[in-house]
Design a protein around this motif. Structure first.
Motif, PDB file in Angstrom:
ATOM      1  N   GLY A  11       0.844  -1.184   0.000  1.00 47.25           N
ATOM      2  CA  GLY A  11       0.000   0.000   0.000  1.00 47.25           C
ATOM      3  C   GLY A  11       0.880   1.235   0.000  1.00 47.25           C
ATOM      4  O   GLY A  11       2.107   1.143  -0.146  1.00 47.25           O
ATOM      5  N   PRO A  12       0.298   2.414   0.181  1.00 46.08           N
ATOM      6  CA  PRO A  12       1.107   3.631   0.179  1.00 46.08           C
ATOM      7  C   PRO A  12       2.228   3.624   1.213  1.00 46.08           C
ATOM      8  O   PRO A  12       3.328   4.102   0.930  1.00 46.08           O
ATOM      9  N   GLN A 101      -5.652   8.679  -3.017  1.00 40.52           N
ATOM     10  CA  GLN A 101      -4.676   7.689  -2.567  1.00 40.52           C
ATOM     11  C   GLN A 101      -4.294   6.739  -3.695  1.00 40.52           C
ATOM     12  O   GLN A 101      -3.142   6.309  -3.794  1.00 40.52           O
ATOM     13  N   THR A 102      -5.243   6.407  -4.549  1.00 42.98           N
ATOM     14  CA  THR A 102      -4.935   5.545  -5.690  1.00 42.98           C
ATOM     15  C   THR A 102      -3.900   6.196  -6.595  1.00 42.98           C
ATOM     16  O   THR A 102      -2.994   5.519  -7.117  1.00 42.98           O
ATOM     17  N   THR A 105      -0.510   5.885  -5.047  1.00 40.51           N
ATOM     18  CA  THR A 105       0.002   4.532  -5.232  1.00 40.51           C
ATOM     19  C   THR A 105       0.547   4.345  -6.645  1.00 40.51           C
ATOM     20  O   THR A 105       1.607   3.730  -6.847  1.00 40.51           O
ATOM     21  N   TYR A 109       4.398   3.334  -7.524  1.00 41.92           N
ATOM     22  CA  TYR A 109       4.751   2.176  -8.347  1.00 41.92           C
ATOM     23  C   TYR A 109       5.688   2.600  -9.493  1.00 41.92           C
ATOM     24  O   TYR A 109       6.692   1.926  -9.774  1.00 41.92           O
TER      25      TYR A 109
END
Length: 388
Positions: A11-12, A101-102, A105, A109
């Motif tokens: 996750g983050p 938040q997505t 992320t 990545y």
């Protein structure tokens, strides 16, 4: 595999920790039980404290955030279908950034890929085999059992992960409050009802008007715990939302078909300590806050700041003082955020046993905030983020 820090959870928190450590020359292996596609499909809130904004910039993942994120210099609170605004810049000289938040992320990545970091997806049955003399974590991919040996383990695998449960029960103390309601959230492709977030207290229950972008709105209603989102049609949701928001906002509200609809339970949870031998907890693995104060993601980022600093000092300079102080340092900030989230939650929500007297007390509390610069300063300082 052999590495310096094995991180459980992509996750983050886990990705940001890996990003900061790799940029400092500390090797990591990140283990994630889900696929990358699944991780990136999770929709979460995205109100960033200013310290979180600066941390992401410092980690080399702030470019897209600065272009696409929305700077908010205030927030509005409502009661009795009226509202008032708290000016963050006037009260504490800081702001917040709304950036999903997505999206954070995704940025992490991409940055990890550019660094060539090791991230193992669909790592199943993760187990912490040893965390005293050395750190050993095993997992399964396909039909093969793998093992990672490291100097330290960072447990960033959330509330339901293996990390916290690997600490013996008699060596940890857990504090919890489960609230008797949840948030029914709807995401829709419509312009937001207001340029900033609006938190509304109403005798029928709490409501929140938020956004993810200029044509992506996120709205919430307080509902009883255990509510099935399928029980709510889009029309019923927006009718109720209009009842609870300030009148001036309700008349501007643009309804639309929901892209996503879900119910999030509310709880406060803290485990102490956040360290056991060579295992260190960060983010939701150690603490959960109600979303009312927008603290969950920000607390995880603060944990990562403390933990990364401590691990780099130990692994690169042989200085273990920050590592030994990590749990106490992180928990001091966690409990202040827990208090703020509890205060916002109790001030804005309707409880099942609430009386008309209790409702008037909540409204008096909100009126006190509306008319006191000192009270607004305290709220602004906490909302935009306490210093690290």
């Amino acid at each position: 595999m052999r590495t310096e820090v094995v991180i459980i959870g992509a996750g983050p928190a886990g990705l940001l920790l890996s990003q900061i450590l790799n940029r400092a020359g500390v090797s990591t292996v990140v283990l994630e039980k889900h696929s990358r596609e699944h991780v990136l499909s999770r929709i979460r809130a995205g109100v960033l404290e200013w310290g979180s904004v600066e941390t992401l910039r410092g980690a080399g993942v702030g470019r897209r955030m600065d272009v696409e994120g929305s700077m908010h210099e205030g927030v509005s609170l409502g009661f009795a279908n009226e509202g008032f605004r708290i000016d963050f810049t006037a009260r504490c000289g800081r702001a917040v950034m709304v950036y999903g938040q997505t999206e954070i992320t995704k940025d992490l990545y991409e940055a990890q890929d550019a660094l060539g970091a090791t991230i193992v997806h669909e790592a199943m049955d993760v187990a912490i085999e040893e965390m005293a003399g050395q750190a050993i974590v095993s997992y399964t991919t396909g039909r093969t059992r793998q093992r990672v040996t490291a100097n330290y383990i960072a447990g960033c695998d959330g509330f339901h992960g293996v990390s916290r449960r690997s600490i013996p029960a008699d060596r940890r103390t857990e504090f919890e409050r489960v609230y008797p309601f949840g948030w029914l959230g709807v995401l829709c492709e419509t312009p937001p009802a207001a340029p900033e977030l609006i938190y509304a207290n109403h005798p029928r229950g709490f409501a929140l008007a938020s956004m993810r972008g200029p044509m992506l709105s996120r709205y919430y209603l307080q509902v009883p715990a255990g509510t099935d989102p399928a029980e709510w049609s889009d029309a019923a949701f927006f009718d109720e939302l209009r009842r609870r928001l300030p009148h001036k906002v309700a008349i501007r509200l643009v309804a639309g078909p929901s892209v996503e609809k879900s119910v999030a339970p509310l709880r406060s949870f803290v485990t102490e300590p956040m360290r056991y031998c060579r295992l260190f907890l960060a983010g939701d693995a150690a603490h959960i806050v109600p979303p009312t104060g927008a603290k969950g993601l920000n607390l995880a980022i603060a944990d990562v700041v403390y933990l990364a600093e401590a691990l780099i000092a130990q692994l690169r300079d042989g200085d273990r003082r920050a590592l030994d102080a990590y749990s106490d340092r992180a928990l001091a900030r966690v409990w202040r955020a827990i208090r703020f989230s509890w205060w916002m939650t109790t001030m804005l929500h309707r409880f099942p046993d609430q009386t008309p007297f209790d409702q008037r007390i909540q409204e008096a509390e909100l009126d006190a905030v509306a008319t006191s610069e000192a009270a607004q300063t305290v709220l602004a300082e906490n909302y935009t983020g306490l210093p690290y």
